[in-house]
Design a protein around this motif. Structure first.
Motif, PDB file in Angstrom:
ATOM      1  N   VAL A  36      -4.072   7.594 -11.992  1.00 52.01           N
ATOM      2  CA  VAL A  36      -5.255   7.150 -11.259  1.00 52.01           C
ATOM      3  C   VAL A  36      -6.504   7.297 -12.116  1.00 52.01           C
ATOM      4  N   ARG A  37      -6.576   8.352 -12.911  1.00 52.09           N
ATOM      5  CA  ARG A  37      -7.760   8.550 -13.768  1.00 52.09           C
ATOM      6  C   ARG A  37      -7.887   7.424 -14.793  1.00 52.09           C
ATOM      7  N   ALA A  38      -6.781   6.988 -15.360  1.00 57.19           N
ATOM      8  CA  ALA A  38      -6.818   5.891 -16.335  1.00 57.19           C
ATOM      9  C   ALA A  38      -7.284   4.597 -15.680  1.00 57.19           C
ATOM     10  N   ILE A  39      -6.843   4.352 -14.460  1.00 61.44           N
ATOM     11  CA  ILE A  39      -7.274   3.149 -13.738  1.00 61.44           C
ATOM     12  C   ILE A  39      -8.761   3.225 -13.441  1.00 61.44           C
ATOM     13  N   ALA A  40      -9.230   4.385 -12.989  1.00 60.39           N
ATOM     14  CA  ALA A  40     -10.652   4.555 -12.689  1.00 60.39           C
ATOM     15  C   ALA A  40     -11.496   4.378 -13.950  1.00 60.39           C
TER      16      ALA A  40
ATOM     17  N   ILE B  63       1.746   6.823  -6.853  1.00 61.95           N
ATOM     18  CA  ILE B  63       0.737   7.821  -7.206  1.00 61.95           C
ATOM     19  C   ILE B  63       1.290   9.219  -6.985  1.00 61.95           C
ATOM     20  N   VAL B  64       1.946   9.439  -5.856  1.00 56.61           N
ATOM     21  CA  VAL B  64       2.513  10.759  -5.549  1.00 56.61           C
ATOM     22  C   VAL B  64       3.608  11.123  -6.543  1.00 56.61           C
ATOM     23  N   ASP B  65       4.425  10.159  -6.937  1.00 57.86           N
ATOM     24  CA  ASP B  65       5.490  10.402  -7.911  1.00 57.86           C
ATOM     25  C   ASP B  65       4.960  10.638  -9.315  1.00 57.86           C
ATOM     26  N   GLY B  66       3.723  10.265  -9.562  1.00 59.23           N
ATOM     27  CA  GLY B  66       3.140  10.416 -10.879  1.00 59.23           C
ATOM     28  C   GLY B  66       3.392   9.240 -11.793  1.00 59.23           C
ATOM     29  N   ARG B  67       3.857   8.128 -11.269  1.00 60.25           N
ATOM     30  CA  ARG B  67       4.114   6.935 -12.084  1.00 60.25           C
ATOM     31  C   ARG B  67       2.821   6.206 -12.446  1.00 60.25           C
TER      32      ARG B  67
ATOM     33  N   VAL C  10       0.838  -1.200   0.000  1.00 61.44           N
ATOM     34  CA  VAL C  10       0.000   0.000   0.000  1.00 61.44           C
ATOM     35  C   VAL C  10       0.874   1.251   0.000  1.00 61.44           C
ATOM     36  N   GLY C  11       1.909   1.258   0.800  1.00 56.65           N
ATOM     37  CA  GLY C  11       2.826   2.394   0.847  1.00 56.65           C
ATOM     38  C   GLY C  11       3.526   2.615  -0.481  1.00 56.65           C
TER      39      GLY C  11
END
Length: 63
Positions: free
Chosen positions: A49-53, A42-46, A35-36
């Motif tokens: 999240v929108r594409a996954i959603a 996600i924070v790094d931008g790798r 999880v970490g």
């Protein structure tokens, strides 16, 4: 720190956790580590999240 060294340190910590606290503590620590790492990606931008959603909602990608 290289990815190899980081992986070795995490594996060593998980092994110590398993020996000291048992299997279920090992599983909990491994899940928390994943999880970490996911939050870090996600924070790094790798990770987009929108594409996954969109994929989970059944929308097609741009390709």
């Amino acid at each position: 720190m290289t990815p190899t060294v980081t992986g070795a340190v995490i594996a060593g910590a998980l092994a110590v956790c398993w020996v000291a606290f048992g299997f279920w503590a090992f599983v909990l620590v491994a899940l928390a580590t994943l999880v970490g790492a996911g939050i870090g990606w996600i924070v790094d931008g790798r990770v987009d999240v929108r594409a996954i959603a969109d994929a989970l909602r059944g929308r097609r990608s741009s390709s």
